[in-house]
Structure formats: C-alpha cells, structure tokens
Design a protein around this motif. Structure first.
Motif, PDB file in Angstrom:
ATOM      1  N   LYS A  23       0.819  -1.207   0.000  1.00 20.86           N
ATOM      2  CA  LYS A  23       0.000   0.000   0.000  1.00 20.86           C
ATOM      3  C   LYS A  23       0.857   1.264   0.000  1.00 20.86           C
ATOM      4  O   LYS A  23       0.350   2.361  -0.231  1.00 20.86           O
ATOM      5  CB  LYS A  23      -0.941  -0.003   1.218  1.00 20.86           C
ATOM      6  N   ASP A  24       2.140   1.097   0.266  1.00 22.18           N
ATOM      7  CA  ASP A  24       3.061   2.236   0.246  1.00 22.18           C
ATOM      8  C   ASP A  24       3.468   2.544  -1.191  1.00 22.18           C
ATOM      9  O   ASP A  24       3.416   1.671  -2.061  1.00 22.18           O
ATOM     10  CB  ASP A  24       4.313   1.930   1.066  1.00 22.18           C
ATOM     11  N   PRO A  25       3.899   3.786  -1.461  1.00 20.05           N
ATOM     12  CA  PRO A  25       4.403   4.088  -2.804  1.00 20.05           C
ATOM     13  C   PRO A  25       5.581   3.183  -3.127  1.00 20.05           C
ATOM     14  O   PRO A  25       6.438   2.945  -2.285  1.00 20.05           O
ATOM     15  CB  PRO A  25       4.837   5.556  -2.686  1.00 20.05           C
ATOM     16  N   PRO A  26       5.641   2.632  -4.334  1.00 20.98           N
ATOM     17  CA  PRO A  26       6.759   1.750  -4.683  1.00 20.98           C
ATOM     18  C   PRO A  26       8.071   2.514  -4.726  1.00 20.98           C
ATOM     19  O   PRO A  26       8.098   3.720  -5.002  1.00 20.98           O
ATOM     20  CB  PRO A  26       6.380   1.225  -6.072  1.00 20.98           C
ATOM     21  N   VAL A  27       9.161   1.814  -4.449  1.00 22.88           N
ATOM     22  CA  VAL A  27      10.476   2.426  -4.520  1.00 22.88           C
ATOM     23  C   VAL A  27      10.829   2.683  -5.979  1.00 22.88           C
ATOM     24  O   VAL A  27      10.204   2.134  -6.889  1.00 22.88           O
ATOM     25  CB  VAL A  27      11.547   1.538  -3.852  1.00 22.88           C
TER      26      VAL A  27
END
Length: 206
Positions: A23-27
């Motif tokens: 759910k976090d922005p991808p690296v």
C-alpha cells in the motif's frame, strides 16, 4: 497448557505477519515495467514433513505476488521476470512445540530485457525465505492454513526479488545508488539463505 501455547502461537503469528508494504508508494525502479510474468514449479521438491501443494497452485501464488508487487511500476521499458520454485516446506497442523517444522520456500529468479530478448543476470538468483523471517521457534501450521502460508511465502520471496533487482540500478536506468523504501532495514546478503531445521532441500541453481 494448550490454551497458553495456542495464545503464544497466536501472538507470534500476528507479530510475524507484520504489515504489507504494497500500500506504500513503490520504490524507484527507473524505467521498469512488468512484461512477462513467468512461474514454474514442476520440479519443486517438498520436504517430507510438509503439507502438499501442486505445481499449478505454487505457480498461481508466485504469479499473483509478482503482479501485486511489480505491476505497480509504470516505466517505459518492459522486463520479463521468471521464477522457478525449487523447494518448499509448509508447516503441518498440530500441537506447537519448540523447533516445530516451519514454512520455507526456495526459488530461483531471472530477469530479461524484453525488447532486446536478453537475460540480464548471468546466473539465476536463488533465494530462501521463511514464512515468519525465521524469528519464531514455533511452526505456523496451527495458526495458518496452507493457502495463507503459500501467500505469505510468495509475498516474502517476491519482495526479496525486488530487493535484489534494486541492487542493479544499471538495469533500469536508476540514477545513483539503489534506493530503499522509507523505514526499511537493509537485509544482509547472507540473511536470504538458511536450511530448514532438521531437513535439507537439495536444489541446483539455474
């Protein structure tokens, strides 16, 4: 006593689950965009003390994990990811005891530049992952069903594939050093590998 052991196992299981980072922005993966999503499990070796899973079930589980993680990237260049399932152990249900069988997955990953039809890694990258990171002394067979064990193992394995790819920024035109997710703890190279307690999974790197 059984209630106490079950409660302890539940606590350890919840701690092991942790939270998904999807759910976090991808690296930053530069120009990466997922092309072919290939999974093969025909030659997967099962540890004797293990629940069973078919090749089709493992392939579906791995492809789902790859799509969930790498499908988030919207670069301009296609890269094909191929993963073979080399071996696994899915902890069976039963009364939890110290050093109970724990779930583990062994895979080999490869990546190709789709346009150039060129394999980027000289040798297959073999990765070992535990269902719970190996921190718990108890097996997860009592608190998780087989499908959930496969889901967690596939998630952990594909996350390791992403970490491996990030060590090669030159493949994806990533500027500077390979980044890490905010708050992420770098994983030592040797932490990826580890034998199943009391067992072995003989596998050959591709």
């Amino acid at each position: 006593m059984l209630k106490q052991l079950s409660a302890l196992c539940l606590v350890l299981g919840l701690a092991a689950c942790g939270g998904s980072d999807l759910k976090d922005p991808p690296v930053d993966m530069g120009n990466f965009r997922l092309g072919l999503n290939i999974a093969v499990a025909d030659n997967a070796q099962k540890v004797p003390i293990s629940r069973s899973a078919t090749a089709d079930e493992w392939e579906e589980s791995i492809r789902t994990a790859v799509a969930d993680r790498f499908g988030r990237y919207r670069g301009t260049k296609l890269y094909n990811i191929g993963i073979s399932v080399d071996g696994y152990a899915l902890a069976p249900p039963g009364i939890p005891v110290v050093a109970a069988p724990k779930s583990v997955l062994v895979i080999t990953a490869n990546i190709w530049d789709d346009a150039a039809q060129k394999k980027l890694n000289a040798e297959g990258r073999q990765i070992h992952v535990w269902e719970d990171g190996g921190a718990s002394l108890l097996g997860t067979g009592l608190i998780r069903g087989r499908d959930r064990q496969m889901e967690v193992l596939s998630y952990n394995a594909v996350k390791k594939v992403e970490e491996w790819l990030l060590t090669h920024p030159e493949w994806f035109d990533i500027q500077g050093a390979a980044p890490t997710a905010v708050g992420a703890t770098p994983v030592p190279e040797g932490a990826e590998a580890g034998p199943v307690p009391g067992t072995s999974i003989p596998v050959a790197a591709n």
